[in-house]
Design a protein around this motif. Structure first.
Motif, mmCIF file in Angstrom:
data_model
loop_
_atom_site.group_PDB
_atom_site.id
_atom_site.type_symbol
_atom_site.label_atom_id
_atom_site.label_comp_id
_atom_site.label_asym_id
_atom_site.label_seq_id
_atom_site.Cartn_x
_atom_site.Cartn_y
_atom_site.Cartn_z
ATOM 1 N N ASP A 35 0.831 -1.213 0.000
ATOM 2 C CA ASP A 35 0.000 0.000 0.000
ATOM 3 C C ASP A 35 0.862 1.258 0.000
ATOM 4 O O ASP A 35 0.562 2.231 -0.694
ATOM 5 C CB ASP A 35 -0.933 0.020 1.214
ATOM 6 N N PHE A 36 1.937 1.243 0.782
ATOM 7 C CA PHE A 36 2.855 2.380 0.827
ATOM 8 C C PHE A 36 3.476 2.637 -0.543
ATOM 9 O O PHE A 36 3.514 3.782 -1.017
ATOM 10 C CB PHE A 36 3.944 2.126 1.870
ATOM 11 N N MET B 7 3.002 5.990 -2.812
ATOM 12 C CA MET B 7 4.149 6.789 -3.267
ATOM 13 C C MET B 7 4.146 6.936 -4.788
ATOM 14 O O MET B 7 4.474 8.008 -5.313
ATOM 15 C CB MET B 7 5.469 6.164 -2.795
ATOM 16 N N SER B 8 3.759 5.908 -5.509
ATOM 17 C CA SER B 8 3.679 5.983 -6.977
ATOM 18 C C SER B 8 2.607 6.980 -7.416
ATOM 19 O O SER B 8 2.806 7.740 -8.356
ATOM 20 C CB SER B 8 3.379 4.611 -7.573
ATOM 21 N N ALA C 217 11.484 7.073 -8.683
ATOM 22 C CA ALA C 217 12.063 6.523 -7.469
ATOM 23 C C ALA C 217 11.499 5.146 -7.195
ATOM 24 O O ALA C 217 12.148 4.284 -6.638
ATOM 25 C CB ALA C 217 11.784 7.450 -6.288
ATOM 26 N N ILE C 218 10.252 4.950 -7.606
ATOM 27 C CA ILE C 218 9.612 3.651 -7.414
ATOM 28 C C ILE C 218 9.183 3.172 -8.792
ATOM 29 O O ILE C 218 8.383 3.791 -9.443
ATOM 30 C CB ILE C 218 8.392 3.756 -6.493
ATOM 31 N N VAL C 219 9.765 2.069 -9.223
ATOM 32 C CA VAL C 219 9.477 1.555 -10.559
ATOM 33 C C VAL C 219 8.936 0.147 -10.426
ATOM 34 O O VAL C 219 9.522 -0.682 -9.755
ATOM 35 C CB VAL C 219 10.778 1.524 -11.408
ATOM 36 N N GLY D 273 6.227 -8.473 -11.148
ATOM 37 C CA GLY D 273 5.483 -8.061 -9.969
ATOM 38 C C GLY D 273 6.325 -7.512 -8.852
ATOM 39 O O GLY D 273 5.879 -7.416 -7.733
ATOM 40 N N SER D 274 7.575 -7.174 -9.091
ATOM 41 C CA SER D 274 8.439 -6.644 -8.059
ATOM 42 C C SER D 274 8.544 -5.144 -8.166
ATOM 43 O O SER D 274 8.348 -4.566 -9.219
ATOM 44 C CB SER D 274 9.845 -7.232 -8.187
ATOM 45 N N PHE D 275 8.849 -4.523 -7.061
ATOM 46 C CA PHE D 275 9.052 -3.088 -7.034
ATOM 47 C C PHE D 275 10.483 -2.806 -6.625
ATOM 48 O O PHE D 275 11.005 -3.429 -5.717
ATOM 49 C CB PHE D 275 8.134 -2.420 -5.993
ATOM 50 N N ARG D 276 11.121 -1.877 -7.288
ATOM 51 C CA ARG D 276 12.455 -1.458 -6.901
ATOM 52 C C ARG D 276 12.315 -0.122 -6.218
ATOM 53 O O ARG D 276 11.702 0.787 -6.737
ATOM 54 C CB ARG D 276 13.370 -1.331 -8.116
ATOM 55 N N VAL D 277 12.862 -0.015 -5.014
ATOM 56 C CA VAL D 277 12.748 1.228 -4.224
ATOM 57 C C VAL D 277 14.073 1.941 -4.261
ATOM 58 O O VAL D 277 15.098 1.374 -4.156
ATOM 59 C CB VAL D 277 12.364 0.897 -2.773
#
Length: 71
Positions: free
Chosen positions: A35-36, A40-41, A60-62, A67-71
């Motif tokens: 959710d965070f 942020m996206s 910053a968030i891709v 299904g993964s997020f890179r922070v």
């Protein structure tokens, strides 16, 4: 990198947060972290829209494939 939990019926992998080969199991907080990242996206997209950016800014968030997020 954030890796969400598995969605396969036969697999029971929890969400993880990893860097440099180390992984932290997010068994209790993965839905909160997802959710965070989503919030942020949304904030980043709205900021870009309001600032009148003509070209897509480096994010910053891709959301990555798989299904993964890179922070």
């Amino acid at each position: 990198m954030f890796t969400p939990p598995s969605t396969d019926c036969g697999e029971t992998r929890n969400a993880t947060l990893g860097i440099g080969g180390l992984e932290i199991d997010l068994r209790y907080s993965s839905s909160i972290f997802e959710d965070f990242l989503h919030t942020m996206s949304v904030i980043q997209a709205e900021f870009g829209r309001r600032s009148g950016a003509t070209a897509p800014a480096a994010t910053a968030i891709v959301e990555c494939s798989g299904g993964s997020f890179r922070v």
